[in-house]
Write a protein that holds these residues in place. Structure first.
Motif, PDB file in Angstrom:
ATOM      1  N   MET A 135       0.958  -1.570  -0.055  1.00 11.77           N
ATOM      2  CA  MET A 135       0.531  -0.463  -0.112  1.00 11.77           C
ATOM      3  C   MET A 135       1.094   1.010  -0.103  1.00 11.77           C
ATOM      4  O   MET A 135       0.463   2.416  -0.695  1.00 11.77           O
ATOM      5  N   GLU A 136       1.874   1.583   0.876  1.00 11.80           N
ATOM      6  CA  GLU A 136       2.821   2.480   0.842  1.00 11.80           C
ATOM      7  C   GLU A 136       3.226   2.999  -0.491  1.00 11.80           C
ATOM      8  O   GLU A 136       3.288   4.180  -0.962  1.00 11.80           O
ATOM      9  N   LEU A 137       4.177   1.184  -1.188  1.00  8.11           N
ATOM     10  CA  LEU A 137       4.529   1.618  -2.389  1.00  8.11           C
ATOM     11  C   LEU A 137       3.832   2.451  -3.101  1.00  8.11           C
ATOM     12  O   LEU A 137       4.147   3.583  -4.410  1.00  8.11           O
ATOM     13  N   ARG A 138       2.549   1.551  -3.151  1.00  9.52           N
ATOM     14  CA  ARG A 138       1.429   2.510  -4.103  1.00  9.52           C
ATOM     15  C   ARG A 138       1.765   3.959  -4.402  1.00  9.52           C
ATOM     16  O   ARG A 138       1.617   4.336  -4.555  1.00  9.52           O
ATOM     17  N   ARG A 139       0.857   4.650  -2.633  1.00  7.98           N
ATOM     18  CA  ARG A 139       0.545   5.847  -2.575  1.00  7.98           C
ATOM     19  C   ARG A 139       1.766   6.460  -2.779  1.00  7.98           C
ATOM     20  O   ARG A 139       1.755   7.541  -3.197  1.00  7.98           O
ATOM     21  N   ALA A 140       3.357   5.924  -2.406  1.00  4.81           N
ATOM     22  CA  ALA A 140       5.183   6.816  -2.896  1.00  4.81           C
ATOM     23  C   ALA A 140       4.897   7.058  -4.228  1.00  4.81           C
ATOM     24  O   ALA A 140       4.969   8.183  -4.524  1.00  4.81           O
ATOM     25  N   GLY A 141       4.490   6.019  -5.589  1.00  4.44           N
ATOM     26  CA  GLY A 141       4.300   6.272  -6.546  1.00  4.44           C
ATOM     27  C   GLY A 141       3.469   7.524  -6.513  1.00  4.44           C
ATOM     28  O   GLY A 141       3.924   8.282  -7.805  1.00  4.44           O
ATOM     29  N   GLU A 142       2.345   7.314  -6.323  1.00  2.25           N
ATOM     30  CA  GLU A 142       1.076   9.152  -6.485  1.00  2.25           C
ATOM     31  C   GLU A 142       1.703   9.807  -5.413  1.00  2.25           C
ATOM     32  O   GLU A 142       1.628  11.492  -6.043  1.00  2.25           O
ATOM     33  N   GLY A 143       1.737   9.974  -4.138  1.00  3.68           N
ATOM     34  CA  GLY A 143       3.315  11.307  -3.607  1.00  3.68           C
ATOM     35  C   GLY A 143       4.439  11.703  -3.971  1.00  3.68           C
ATOM     36  O   GLY A 143       4.607  12.076  -3.172  1.00  3.68           O
ATOM     37  N   GLU A 144       4.962  11.405  -4.926  1.00  9.23           N
ATOM     38  CA  GLU A 144       6.558  11.548  -5.324  1.00  9.23           C
ATOM     39  C   GLU A 144       7.479  11.373  -4.482  1.00  9.23           C
ATOM     40  O   GLU A 144       8.591  12.386  -3.999  1.00  9.23           O
ATOM     41  N   GLN A 145       7.168   9.966  -4.030  1.00 15.63           N
ATOM     42  CA  GLN A 145       8.301  10.222  -2.985  1.00 15.63           C
ATOM     43  C   GLN A 145       9.525   9.159  -3.384  1.00 15.63           C
ATOM     44  O   GLN A 145      10.745   9.013  -3.008  1.00 15.63           O
ATOM     45  N   PHE A 146       9.652   8.944  -4.581  1.00 17.34           N
ATOM     46  CA  PHE A 146      10.573   8.573  -5.863  1.00 17.34           C
ATOM     47  C   PHE A 146      11.472   9.567  -6.090  1.00 17.34           C
ATOM     48  O   PHE A 146      10.755  10.415  -6.870  1.00 17.34           O
ATOM     49  N   GLN A 147      12.573   9.002  -5.773  1.00 20.65           N
ATOM     50  CA  GLN A 147      14.260   9.823  -6.429  1.00 20.65           C
ATOM     51  C   GLN A 147      14.604   9.168  -7.210  1.00 20.65           C
ATOM     52  O   GLN A 147      14.607   7.917  -6.943  1.00 20.65           O
ATOM     53  N   LEU A 148      15.593   9.520  -8.600  1.00 19.35           N
ATOM     54  CA  LEU A 148      16.580   8.813  -9.189  1.00 19.35           C
ATOM     55  C   LEU A 148      17.989   9.523  -8.482  1.00 19.35           C
ATOM     56  O   LEU A 148      18.155  10.650  -8.658  1.00 19.35           O
ATOM     57  N   TYR A 149      18.811   9.131  -7.777  1.00 22.21           N
ATOM     58  CA  TYR A 149      20.358   9.786  -7.753  1.00 22.21           C
ATOM     59  C   TYR A 149      20.902   8.636  -8.498  1.00 22.21           C
ATOM     60  O   TYR A 149      20.771   7.763  -9.412  1.00 22.21           O
ATOM     61  N   TYR A 150      21.971   9.474  -8.806  1.00 17.53           N
ATOM     62  CA  TYR A 150      23.369   9.028 -10.003  1.00 17.53           C
ATOM     63  C   TYR A 150      25.005   8.435  -9.799  1.00 17.53           C
ATOM     64  O   TYR A 150      24.981   9.736  -8.996  1.00 17.53           O
ATOM     65  N   GLN A 151      24.997   7.730  -9.736  1.00 21.11           N
ATOM     66  CA  GLN A 151      26.254   7.416  -9.145  1.00 21.11           C
ATOM     67  C   GLN A 151      26.988   7.208 -11.258  1.00 21.11           C
ATOM     68  O   GLN A 151      27.086   6.938 -11.908  1.00 21.11           O
ATOM     69  N   PRO A 152      28.788   8.422 -10.679  1.00 21.11           N
ATOM     70  CA  PRO A 152      29.389   8.801 -11.758  1.00 21.11           C
ATOM     71  C   PRO A 152      30.271   6.964 -12.318  1.00 21.11           C
ATOM     72  O   PRO A 152      30.641   6.599 -11.411  1.00 21.11           O
ATOM     73  N   ILE A 153      30.067   6.752 -13.237  1.00 21.65           N
ATOM     74  CA  ILE A 153      30.873   6.461 -14.207  1.00 21.65           C
ATOM     75  C   ILE A 153      31.644   7.004 -14.975  1.00 21.65           C
ATOM     76  O   ILE A 153      32.001   7.525 -15.905  1.00 21.65           O
ATOM     77  N   ILE A 154      33.869   6.344 -14.422  1.00 21.43           N
ATOM     78  CA  ILE A 154      34.133   6.818 -14.612  1.00 21.43           C
ATOM     79  C   ILE A 154      35.119   6.506 -15.552  1.00 21.43           C
ATOM     80  O   ILE A 154      35.310   5.115 -16.148  1.00 21.43           O
ATOM     81  N   ASP A 155      36.370   6.881 -17.092  1.00 25.74           N
ATOM     82  CA  ASP A 155      36.583   6.358 -18.217  1.00 25.74           C
ATOM     83  C   ASP A 155      38.396   6.520 -17.737  1.00 25.74           C
ATOM     84  O   ASP A 155      38.515   7.626 -17.202  1.00 25.74           O
ATOM     85  N   LEU A 156      38.643   5.599 -17.287  1.00 24.27           N
ATOM     86  CA  LEU A 156      39.715   5.390 -16.113  1.00 24.27           C
ATOM     87  C   LEU A 156      41.140   6.357 -17.480  1.00 24.27           C
ATOM     88  O   LEU A 156      41.610   6.444 -16.734  1.00 24.27           O
TER      89      LEU A 156
END
Ligand code: C2E
Ligand code: CA
Ligand code: CA
Ligand code: CA
Length: 281
Positions: free
Chosen positions: A28-49
């Motif tokens: 239930m909480e997951l469904r509500r989270a989707g509607e309530g904008e509780q999700f965020q994307l984080y971004y982890q850099p990938i480095i060209d060595l």
């Protein structure tokens, strides 16, 4: 999928048990989270060595729960898969990642355009219309499809190799790039690898861990790198936590790396700051 039991178990970790969250309540909480904008994307850099520059990012979902704070994906992706919530969540992730890649490619043009890696769950991967759906998101945001790299775990690809190959070909026909995630942890026979239409391999963190100390780990990494090169694949090492590991990977000719040594997964503003500074490692 066969790992559902494990994922279901992971839902009831210590933290959740003390809050006595039932699977149903979490759903239930997951469904509500989707509607309530509780999700965020984080971004982890990938480095060209080789150049030391950021080549792209991996998008990793975060759930900002109003009471429990940040809930890690391992605590809810399993239940999102069981309930099918992952399908709407997955659509949101793809849309959000495409919007972000468009913005970053425009603000930070490069010879090799920046990409974002997006994790695909097994539930998404078996959808008949996956390639069509993704192609329309890519089209809508008007991005070069190569800017989106779909990350599929080795174990999902190996569950049904023939169907996986067909699905991957459909994605490739749309110009999308595919990374085989957590490589080395599945039970894949190496003889299948050359049949998979993929673009890159992500070496699992477990082989990178202590590779500067345990020579067997370094040997495994070196072997995966040469195998990958023979198959003309890009190689990305995951979970790089020390400078010694980064150096050793470069010596072993692993071109790309990702891990806390470079940066943790970051909110988009912080990730953009690294691009603004033109940060090099
Ligand atoms: P993954 O795809 O293998 O992602 C890599 C995980 O390793 C991430 O954990 C990342 O934060 C973590 N990591 C990166 N560098 C280091 C390091 O140097 N040391 C250590 N100890 N960890 C490192 P995270 O974000 O908690 O995600 C866990 C898993 O949840 C992911 O594993 C992926 O399977 C799943 N997941 C995360 N985001 C998504 C998503 O948007 N969609 C789907 N379907 N699954 C996701
Ligand atoms: Ca991944
Ligand atoms: Ca991985
Ligand atoms: Ca993983």
């Amino acid at each position: 999928a066969k790992n559902l039991g494990r994922d279901r178990h992971e839902v009831f970790n210590e933290d959740m048990r003390t809050h006595s969250v039932s699977q149903f309540q979490l759903e239930m909480e997951l469904r509500r989270a989707g509607e309530g904008e509780q999700f965020q994307l984080y971004y982890q850099p990938i480095i060209d060595l080789v150049s030391g520059e950021i080549a792209g990012f991996e998008a990793l979902i975060r759930w900002q729960h109003p009471e429990r704070g940040t809930v890690p994906p391992n605590d809810f992706i399993g239940i999102a898969e069981d309930t099918g919530i992952i399908l709407t969540m997955g659509d949101w992730i793809l849309d959000e990642a495409c919007r972000q890649i468009r913005q970053w490619q425009q603000l930070f043009p490069k010879v090799n355009p920046l990409f974002i890696g997006v994790n695909l769950s097994s539930r998404q991967f078996v959808q008949q219309d996956l390639a069509t759906t993704i192609a329309s998101v890519v089209q809508e945001h008007q991005i070069d499809p190569r800017g989106l790299k779909l990350e599929l775990t080795e174990s999902v690809a190996m569950e049904d190799v023939d169907s996986a190959i067909l699905q991957l070909l459909k994605l490739k026909n749309r110009g999308l790039h595919i990374s085989l995630d957590d490589f080395g942890t599945g039970y894949s026979s190496l003889s299948y690898l050359h049949r998979l239409p993929i673009d890159s391999l992500k070496i699992d963190k477990s082989f990178v861990d202590r590779m500067e100390i345990i020579s067997e780990n370094a040997d495994i990494v070196g072997t995966i790198v040469s195998l990958g090169h023979r198959l003309k694949l890009d190689i990305i090492a995951e979970g790089v936590e020390t400078m010694a590991q980064a150096r050793l990977l470069k010596q072993l000719e692993c071109q790309y790396a990702q891990g806390y040594f470079f940066a943790k997964p970051l909110p988009r503003e912080a990730a953009a700051q690294l691009l603004i500074q033109d940060k090099h490692w």
